[in-house]
Design an enzyme around this catalytic site. Structure first.
Site, PDB file in Angstrom:
ATOM      1  N   GLY A 133       0.838  -1.214   0.000  1.00 45.99           N
ATOM      2  CA  GLY A 133       0.000   0.000   0.000  1.00 45.99           C
ATOM      3  C   GLY A 133       0.867   1.256   0.000  1.00 45.99           C
ATOM      4  N   HIS A 134       1.861   1.288   0.897  1.00 44.90           N
ATOM      5  CA  HIS A 134       2.771   2.445   0.934  1.00 44.90           C
ATOM      6  C   HIS A 134       3.524   2.568  -0.390  1.00 44.90           C
ATOM      7  CE1 HIS A 134       2.758   1.316   5.379  1.00 44.90           C
ATOM      8  NE2 HIS A 134       2.361   2.573   5.408  1.00 44.90           N
TER       9      HIS A 134
ATOM     10  N   GLN B 280      -0.500  10.745  18.026  1.00 43.61           N
ATOM     11  CA  GLN B 280      -1.750  10.230  17.468  1.00 43.61           C
ATOM     12  C   GLN B 280      -2.172   8.909  18.095  1.00 43.61           C
ATOM     13  OE1 GLN B 280       0.084  10.025  13.382  1.00 43.61           O
ATOM     14  NE2 GLN B 280      -1.202   8.226  13.175  1.00 43.61           N
TER      15      GLN B 280
HETATM   16  O1  PAF Z   1      -1.318   7.084   7.949  1.00 45.44           O
HETATM   17  C1  PAF Z   1      -0.258   7.145   8.604  1.00 45.44           C
HETATM   18  O2  PAF Z   1       0.646   6.346   8.435  1.00 45.44           O
HETATM   19  C2  PAF Z   1      -0.083   8.257   9.635  1.00 45.44           C
HETATM   20  O3  PAF Z   1      -1.283   8.555  10.255  1.00 45.44           O
HETATM   21  C3  PAF Z   1       0.558   9.535   9.043  1.00 45.44           C
HETATM   22  C4  PAF Z   1      -0.307  10.164   7.979  1.00 45.44           C
HETATM   23  C5  PAF Z   1       1.926   9.193   8.463  1.00 45.44           C
HETATM   24  C6  PAF Z   1       0.752  10.563  10.163  1.00 45.44           C
HETATM   25  O4  PAF Z   1       1.540  10.084  11.193  1.00 45.44           O
END
Ligand code: PAF
Length: 280
Positions: A36-37, A61
């Site tokens: 996905g990345h 987060q």
């Molecule tokens: O989706 C993620 O991997 C994270 O929430 C992000 C956007 C890199 C922010 O830390």
């Protein structure tokens, strides 16, 4: 690929790009990279002169009882994947660099952060918006790429960019799935082999909702019921929410007369998985 850990060096690298009139794509990640990345990386490379990926497991987060401490990490493997994909620079700061002593500024996208994942993860999107704005300010990318699996996150970031006049273009990219349909996620690695088999029920539920949409069904409850039933067939699955919402506002729909987003979070054992399907 250059590996950069300091804000000063990253800003300098980006400034160099801008001076040479090169467009710059950013793929922000928390590492433990999967296909996905890498699909975001490929899109960024196809649309920009230079591409930066960031890896930062962002503590702000995660809630107190969440998986920050055990979040999967593979710095060596991630570097090899990014290098092989043709990324120009990797920004990988530590927590002290991003949130030094006395740090006290946060960004909040008020309404979009409240429903759905915001109900059980009250500070999650504030942490996401803050770190993404920091990355945008440090790197000043032309475009930044995010997966649609994290649909609420994508909407929050788009809104933040609009509201705060950030000049980066935010690009949402399709969810990448395993052959059986499970959305790719770093957290899939928490699943035992039997949980992994059961996890496909999220996708199957969404597929059934999509089939209902094709019949022009307007009754929201029918969509939710068909998804819930599909998930509950599997043992050890515990839905946190299953909703049908307006794709732009994320507000619950009272009836389906146009585009709709089926969106859900489900716990399988201790692992919390999210997925969604846009129907239009
Ligand atoms: O989706 C993620 O991997 C994270 O929430 C992000 C956007 C890199 C922010 O830390």
């Amino acid at each position: 690929m250059e590996i950069i850990t300091s804000v000063e060096e990253m800003s300098e690298w980006s400034r160099e790009c801008a001076l040479n009139l090169k467009s710059l794509g950013l793929v922000p990640t928390m590492g433990y990279l999967h296909e996905g990345h890498l699909s975001l990386v490929r899109k960024a490379i196809s649309e920009n002169d230079r591409v930066v990926a960031s890896i930062f497991v962002n503590p702000t987060q995660f809630g107190r009882n969440e998986d920050f401490g055990v979040y999967p990490r593979d710095p060596g493997g991630d570097c090899a994947k990014l290098e092989a994909s043709g990324v120009d620079a990797l920004f990988t700061p530590d927590a002290e660099t991003m949130y030094g002593a006395g740090y006290e500024t946060f960004v909040e996208v008020q309404h979009l952060s409240l429903p759905l994942c915001g109900q059980t993860r009250p500070d999650h999107f504030r942490g996401v918006a803050t770190v993404v704005l920091k990355l945008f300010n440090i790197i000043e990318p032309t475009r930044a790429y995010f997966g649609c699996k994290d649909y609420q996150q994508l909407q929050v970031i788009k809104k933040m960019v609009r509201d705060l006049n950030v000049r980066t273009e935010v690009i949402g990219c399709p969810t990448v799935r395993e052959p059986d349909g499970l959305a790719m996620s770093s957290r899939n690695s928490y699943l035992s082999p039997s949980q992994r088999k059961r996890a496909v029920c999220l996708y199957e539920g969404l597929r059934k909702a999509q089939a209902l949409f094709m019949t022009h069904e307007t009754d929201v409850e029918k969509y939710i019921r068909v998804i819930a039933e599909t998930i509950s067939i599997e043992s050890g699955t515990n839905p946190e929410y299953i909703r049908l919402v307006d794709p732009d506002t994320l507000r619950d729909l009272s009836a389906v007369h146009g585009p709709a987003l089926a969106i859900l979070a489900v716990r399988i054992g201790q692992t919390r998985l999210i997925d969604n399907a846009l129907m239009s």
